[in-house]
Scaffold this motif. Structure first.
Motif, PDB file in Angstrom:
ATOM      1  N   UNK A 352       0.813  -1.214   0.000  1.00 50.18           N
ATOM      2  CA  UNK A 352       0.000   0.000   0.000  1.00 50.18           C
ATOM      3  C   UNK A 352       0.848   1.265   0.000  1.00 50.18           C
ATOM      4  N   UNK A 353       2.161   1.096  -0.130  1.00 54.39           N
ATOM      5  CA  UNK A 353       3.043   2.267  -0.109  1.00 54.39           C
ATOM      6  C   UNK A 353       2.924   3.028  -1.418  1.00 54.39           C
ATOM      7  N   UNK A 354       2.427   4.255  -1.331  1.00 52.56           N
ATOM      8  CA  UNK A 354       2.336   5.153  -2.476  1.00 52.56           C
ATOM      9  C   UNK A 354       2.633   6.544  -1.956  1.00 52.56           C
ATOM     10  N   UNK A 355       2.497   7.555  -2.817  1.00 52.30           N
ATOM     11  CA  UNK A 355       2.627   8.933  -2.326  1.00 52.30           C
ATOM     12  C   UNK A 355       1.375   9.355  -1.582  1.00 52.30           C
ATOM     13  N   UNK A 356       0.392   8.471  -1.491  1.00 50.11           N
ATOM     14  CA  UNK A 356      -0.842   8.729  -0.728  1.00 50.11           C
ATOM     15  C   UNK A 356      -1.163   7.463   0.060  1.00 50.11           C
ATOM     16  N   UNK A 357      -0.239   7.091   0.949  1.00 51.55           N
ATOM     17  CA  UNK A 357      -0.322   5.799   1.622  1.00 51.55           C
ATOM     18  C   UNK A 357      -1.583   5.636   2.446  1.00 51.55           C
ATOM     19  N   UNK A 358      -1.990   6.671   3.171  1.00 53.93           N
ATOM     20  CA  UNK A 358      -3.176   6.541   4.021  1.00 53.93           C
ATOM     21  C   UNK A 358      -4.426   6.303   3.178  1.00 53.93           C
ATOM     22  N   UNK A 359      -4.506   6.976   2.022  1.00 54.28           N
ATOM     23  CA  UNK A 359      -5.640   6.744   1.126  1.00 54.28           C
ATOM     24  C   UNK A 359      -5.595   5.327   0.577  1.00 54.28           C
ATOM     25  N   UNK A 360      -4.410   4.870   0.174  1.00 55.70           N
ATOM     26  CA  UNK A 360      -4.270   3.503  -0.344  1.00 55.70           C
ATOM     27  C   UNK A 360      -4.687   2.474   0.693  1.00 55.70           C
ATOM     28  N   UNK A 361      -4.259   2.676   1.941  1.00 63.50           N
ATOM     29  CA  UNK A 361      -4.638   1.753   3.012  1.00 63.50           C
ATOM     30  C   UNK A 361      -6.146   1.799   3.245  1.00 63.50           C
ATOM     31  N   UNK A 362      -6.740   2.996   3.107  1.00 63.47           N
ATOM     32  CA  UNK A 362      -8.180   3.120   3.266  1.00 63.47           C
ATOM     33  C   UNK A 362      -8.942   2.361   2.211  1.00 63.47           C
ATOM     34  N   UNK A 363      -8.449   2.400   0.952  1.00 62.18           N
ATOM     35  CA  UNK A 363      -9.086   1.648  -0.136  1.00 62.18           C
ATOM     36  C   UNK A 363      -8.990   0.152   0.141  1.00 62.18           C
ATOM     37  N   UNK A 364      -7.801  -0.307   0.549  1.00 65.03           N
ATOM     38  CA  UNK A 364      -7.626  -1.736   0.831  1.00 65.03           C
ATOM     39  C   UNK A 364      -8.534  -2.179   1.978  1.00 65.03           C
ATOM     40  N   UNK A 365      -8.631  -1.363   3.027  1.00 63.80           N
ATOM     41  CA  UNK A 365      -9.510  -1.694   4.152  1.00 63.80           C
ATOM     42  C   UNK A 365     -10.965  -1.761   3.701  1.00 63.80           C
ATOM     43  N   UNK A 366     -11.359  -0.830   2.817  1.00 63.79           N
ATOM     44  CA  UNK A 366     -12.729  -0.837   2.299  1.00 63.79           C
ATOM     45  C   UNK A 366     -13.009  -2.099   1.494  1.00 63.79           C
ATOM     46  N   UNK A 367     -12.035  -2.526   0.694  1.00 66.01           N
ATOM     47  CA  UNK A 367     -12.185  -3.760  -0.092  1.00 66.01           C
ATOM     48  C   UNK A 367     -12.326  -4.959   0.846  1.00 66.01           C
ATOM     49  N   UNK A 368     -11.477  -5.024   1.864  1.00 62.49           N
ATOM     50  CA  UNK A 368     -11.538  -6.140   2.810  1.00 62.49           C
ATOM     51  C   UNK A 368     -12.893  -6.160   3.522  1.00 62.49           C
ATOM     52  N   UNK A 369     -13.353  -4.996   3.982  1.00 61.52           N
ATOM     53  CA  UNK A 369     -14.647  -4.937   4.666  1.00 61.52           C
ATOM     54  C   UNK A 369     -15.791  -5.319   3.728  1.00 61.52           C
TER      55      UNK A 369
END
Length: 468
Positions: A352-369
């Motif tokens: 999830x490391x990008x120049x917008x890591x928190x947003x990337x992690x949020x997208x991944x969490x949303x997918x998992x949920x």
């Protein structure tokens, strides 16, 4: 005598005149000095964050004390700037200004004042050294010797700068709720182990909670330098226990070791998120996810991120972000990068490391949920036809054939309910046929007097239509 009196009067007049002149000069020059200081501060702020406006945010306990600055480019939030004082080798603190973007990644570091040794300690304040911090951020704590160099002969100055940068990141992280306050009174009694990053490597600790209090901190392993780190190990655990708080002052001369101990204690109880224990969630295995479209939410940098994701045969085939309020520029980068890594993938174990890591992690969490829930069934999108599906009922599997015409369920054929109790099966079939046939939705009440069987019928229909 008269001469003495005249001399005293003359001196008094001269003193009064001098005082008056100094007051006049001060009144004239003070605004100029203040304007110059303000201009220099504005220039320094612009050096660490690319923005054209900086709004001071004042400490809630002192309305004259600036806590940090919100940086704006036009009307868009561009980041933050924080003034910090860090302990170095000199008698005076290292006064620093640290800038970061919305994702809490460092955009600039500027030293405003210090008393470090010229030609030695001040090597840590050169542009070439400070540039090492650019792009580093809160989601990956800055480690001496790994992320940035340690200057030989200027260790204290180097660690002072690193401590100052980490401290600035923590100021904003706390304001944004990214650092949870640990309340030991809410952590169940027991022993817990955690790891933090010190000066020389990882610091492992074991802590004991008894009667709602932190009673012991035992350092299990570390690679810190003998001598320099000894005061931190000797004093900081007692300080944390006495205060019943991780937020204590670091031990002077052993800042990195102190921060490592505090981080290790925090890590030991991090599963409780400040005291509210949450059961860990099982990882999502895509091969076990039923075909279909799913919707879920995850926490982004400063907003909830809502996604829709389609899974076919254990592979993510579509991923769409429905809504978010994260910064448009950074969010689009994070969203696009994480979509590239997830779409056509058969795993959620992606970087999830990008120049917008928190947003990337949020997208991944949303997918998992989303994938932990049930698929979305939009009857209006289902092609006309009959579909067969199976789900678990009260006593065994239930198989149905459902017919959809122009977005409406027109018929349900109960293919198999052999294991269900006849009385309950009859009640469920009658109730579900009345509620579903002619309906444009599967969102119906399954409380029928044969609830488990009724729910099995609805689940079988959902499985029949999932992925269509």
């Amino acid at each position: 005598m008269n001469k003495t009196i005249r001399l005293i009067i003359t001196l008094a007049l001269v003193a009064a005149l001098a005082t008056g002149l100094l007051s006049v000069v001060n009144n004239i020059t003070l605004p100029i000095i203040e304007e110059g200081n303000a201009q220099r501060l504005q220039e320094a702020l612009s050096d660490v964050v690319d923005a054209d406006r900086f709004d001071p945010i004042y400490h809630e306990e002192d309305e004259e004390l600036v806590l940090y600055y919100e940086a704006y480019k036009g009307e868009e939030l561009a980041g933050y700037a924080v003034e910090v004082n860090a302990k170095g080798y000199g008698t005076q603190p290292i006064k620093m200004l640290v800038g970061m973007n919305e994702e809490l990644q460092i955009t600039g570091v500027k030293v405003l004042g210090h008393s470090e040794t010229p030609g030695l300690g001040d090597q840590a304040f050169t542009n070439s050294y400070l540039e090492q911090f650019l792009g580093l951020g809160f989601d990956d704590p800055i480690a001496a010797g790994e992320d940035v160099d340690i200057i030989s002969g200027a260790t204290s100055s180097t660690m002072g700068v690193i401590s100052g940068v980490n401290g600035a990141l923590n100021v904003i992280a706390r304001e944004l709720g990214l650092i949870t306050t640990i309340d030991f009174a809410l952590v169940p009694d027991g022993t817990y182990e955690g790891t933090g990053r010190g000066f020389g490597g990882n610091i492992d600790v074991r802590i004991t909670i008894a009667g709602g209090e932190l009673t012991e901190i035992e350092v299990l392993n570390h690679s810190e330098s003998p001598g320099y780190s000894d005061p931190a190990f000797a004093n900081l655990p007692d300080r944390i226990i006495e205060e019943q708080s991780i937020e204590v002052d670091a031990v002077s001369g052993a800042t990195a070791t102190s921060m490592g101990i505090m981080d290790a204690v925090r890590n030991a109880v991090s599963e409780f998120f400040g005291g509210d224990q949450e059961e860990p969630l099982e990882p999502v295995v895509l091969s076990e996810v039923a075909n279909g479209r799913y919707r879920g939410e995850g926490e982004g940098f400063k907003s909830q991120i809502v996604v829709e994701v389609v899974v076919i045969d254990g592979v993510i085939t579509e991923l769409e972000v429905i809504s978010h309020d994260d910064s448009a520029d950074y969010a689009s980068i994070g969203i696009n990068r994480i979509k590239e890594r997830l779409v056509d993938s058969n795993t959620l174990d992606v970087d999830t490391t990008t120049t917008a890591t928190f947003t990337s992690k949020g997208v991944l969490a949303a997918v998992e949920n989303a994938l932990r829930g049930e698929p979305i069934i939009d009857l209006s999108a289902i092609p006309n036809g009959s579909y067969t599906g199976t789900a678990e009922g009260f006593m065994g599997p239930i198989t149905v054939e459902v017919t959809v015409q122009d977005g409406v369920i027109t018929d349900i054929n109960y293919v198999s309910m052999a294991d269900e109790t006849p009385e309950y099966a009859s009640t469920a079939k009658k109730a579900m046929t009345e509620k579903l046939v002619g309906s444009e939705s599967l969102d119906v009440d399954t409380s029928t007097g044969a609830t488990f069987t009724s729910k099995g019928i609805v689940d079988a229909i959902k499985n029949a239509l999932a992925g269509q």
